[in-house]
Write a protein that holds these residues in place. Structure first.
Motif, short mmCIF file in Angstrom:
data_model
loop_
_atom_site.label_atom_id
_atom_site.label_comp_id
_atom_site.label_asym_id
_atom_site.label_seq_id
_atom_site.Cartn_x
_atom_site.Cartn_y
_atom_site.Cartn_z
N VAL A 174 -17.59 46.04 0.26
CA VAL A 174 -17.06 45.60 -1.04
C VAL A 174 -15.79 44.81 -0.78
O VAL A 174 -14.90 45.27 -0.05
CB VAL A 174 -16.74 46.80 -1.95
N ALA B 81 -17.77 52.91 -3.77
CA ALA B 81 -17.26 52.92 -2.38
C ALA B 81 -16.90 54.34 -1.96
O ALA B 81 -16.43 55.14 -2.77
CB ALA B 81 -16.04 52.01 -2.27
N LEU C 299 -14.83 49.61 1.07
CA LEU C 299 -14.08 48.62 0.31
C LEU C 299 -12.95 48.07 1.19
O LEU C 299 -12.17 48.85 1.75
CB LEU C 299 -13.50 49.21 -0.97
N ALA D 222 -12.98 50.65 -6.40
CA ALA D 222 -13.75 51.58 -5.56
C ALA D 222 -14.67 52.44 -6.44
O ALA D 222 -15.84 52.68 -6.08
CB ALA D 222 -12.79 52.46 -4.77
#
Length: 453
Positions: free
Chosen positions: A31, A77, A8, A72
């Motif tokens: 991400v 993530a 992320l 997250a």
């Protein structure tokens, strides 16, 4: 590096784009996070997944730790890359990531906290035998303490917020009459911008060179420096132009300041990429601070060394050793970076928000543009006015300067005012060609007015 996937990227703009490109090249899932103001930003479309954090205000989006961590969790993530700015040097954020089982792609919370306080950093570096700018390490709490410290250090004296950075919380007193105002200004900005009113004093160097050293360290005991960057061209103690190598640094001095930087990193058990910033006065190099993150100006180091710093940062986070040793580092040619800010130099470098009506960056051999904007984007007052970084490489400083001037002439930004005219004027001056700090020019309001077009 699959152990840190997905990654992320907890940032926006050109640094988010830079990290996302590295992840894509490595085949690592990514991400992106964004605010409502950035819904159509470049970085959002580059990631495999993207998550809305909240409104435009940073406290409701990019600075909101709870919302970043929730993103997250939602996306699965396994690590977080903070970029620079926002939460990059926030020890609490690094700790919260670890508590969530996330890999924080950066140094340890202890290193961030230790170097985040300039007072603590000075103490630790002094204890390790590393030269620091002459001054004190005791917090100054009242006007009488400020006067006593200034008299002991000598004028001019700088009052600095312990948690400051980026030119914030920095005031200079040239004599005793200016002490109270300088102390109050540094304290006020420290509290406003960093939630820390702690102030200390050190000797103010009138016109030193601002030289910093890029270091990279892994978890296997390897600490390497990648030469220096000269960042002496500044306004209000904020950098404008960076170059590598330093125009006044010879091989012997390079080895010395590189050893200082490596020793500083070892003294705090550093891991990841980082930068040791210092003041160079003649051949004397004084530790100023350590930035525990990737720097805005990292591309100039990448161009002269051929080393991808983001990739090495990811390797370190994944527990892998560095892909090179100190003996492998060689500086080749010359690189210069200009920060293309939406600002008007003629108006005292005031931000210039507005819609980008056209965006045509330069290209060609030895030209690199790191950007996170496109035509049609709105430059708002919520975020830093940095639109892009224009970086060039050539065989030597003179050739690199000519290439930068050519690239600046081709760079078209329709809409908000930018610093492009300022750079075109500055890089044509005798002061720049003589490798001076250009401090007098940047402070000259009348000269700045000539850069309006």
């Amino acid at each position: 590096m699959r152990s840190i996937e997905p990654v992320l990227v907890a940032n926006r703009g050109e640094i988010a784009v830079r990290v996302l490109r590295a992840l894509r090249e490595l085949g690592i899932l990514s991400v992106a996070v964004y605010s409502e103001a950035d819904a159509h930003a470049v970085h959002v479309g580059m990631a495999d997944r993207s998550v809305l954090l909240g409104p435009a205000a940073p406290t409701e989006s990019y600075l909101n730790i709870d919302r970043v961590l929730q993103a997250a969790r939602e996306t699965g993530a396994r690590s977080v890359h903070p970029g620079y700015g926002f939460l990059a040097e926030n020890a609490e954020f690094a700790e919260r990531c670890e508590a969530e089982g996330l890999v924080f792609i950066g140094p340890s919370p202890e290193a961030i906290r230790g170097m985040g306080s300039k007072i603590e950093a000075r103490r630790r570096m002094s204890a390790a035998g590393i030269p620091v700018v002459p001054g004190g390490t005791d917090p100054i709490r009242a006007d009488e303490d400020a006067i006593a410290a200034a008299d002991a250090i000598g004028y001019p004296v700088a009052f600095k917020a312990s948690g400051g950075g980026g030119g914030r919380g920095f005031r200079v007193a040239h004599d005793s009459a200016g002490v109270a105002a300088a102390f109050a200004g540094a304290r006020s900005e420290g509290e406003r911008y960093f939630n820390d009113p702690t102030v200390y004093a050190e000797r103010y160097m009138e016109d030193p060179r601002h030289v910093e050293v890029q270091i990279v360290a892994d978890a296997h005991g390897n600490v390497v420096h990648l030469g220096e960057r000269d960042c002496s061209v500044q306004r209000r103690h904020q950098k404008l132009i960076e170059e590598s190598p330093g125009p006044t640094v010879d091989p012997m001095l390079r080895e010395h300041i590189g050893d200082v930087a490596v020793s500083a990193a070892r003294a705090i058990g550093y891991r990841s990429v980082g930068t040791v910033e210092g003041l160079l006065v003649g051949s004397d190099f004084y530790f100023l601070e350590m930035n525990t993150r990737l720097q805005v100006e990292h591309p100039v180091t990448e161009l002269v060394t051929g080393i991808d710093l983001v990739r090495e940062q990811l390797r370190v986070a994944a527990g892998e050793p560095l892909s090179f040793a100190q003996k492998d580092v060689q500086l080749r040619g010359w690189a210069i970076e200009c920060r293309i800010n939406a600002e008007s130099a003629a108006k005292g470098f005031l931000p210039a928000p507005g819609k980008i009506n056209s965006w045509n960056p330069p290209a060609g051999p030895g030209v690199r543009v790191d950007s996170g904007v496109k035509s049609g984007d709105e430059v708002t007052a919520f975020y830093d006015p940095l639109l892009a970084k224009l970086i060039v490489w050539d065989q030597d400083r003179e050739s690199a300067t000519r290439r930068m001037r050519r690239a600046l002439a081709e760079f078209e930004v329709g809409g908000p005012a930018t610093l492009i005219p300022f750079y075109r004027h500055l890089l044509a001056t005798d002061e720049w060609m003589a490798a001076e700090t250009c401090r007098s020019l940047v402070a000259d309001r009348e000269w700045l007015k000539s850069t309006a077009s």
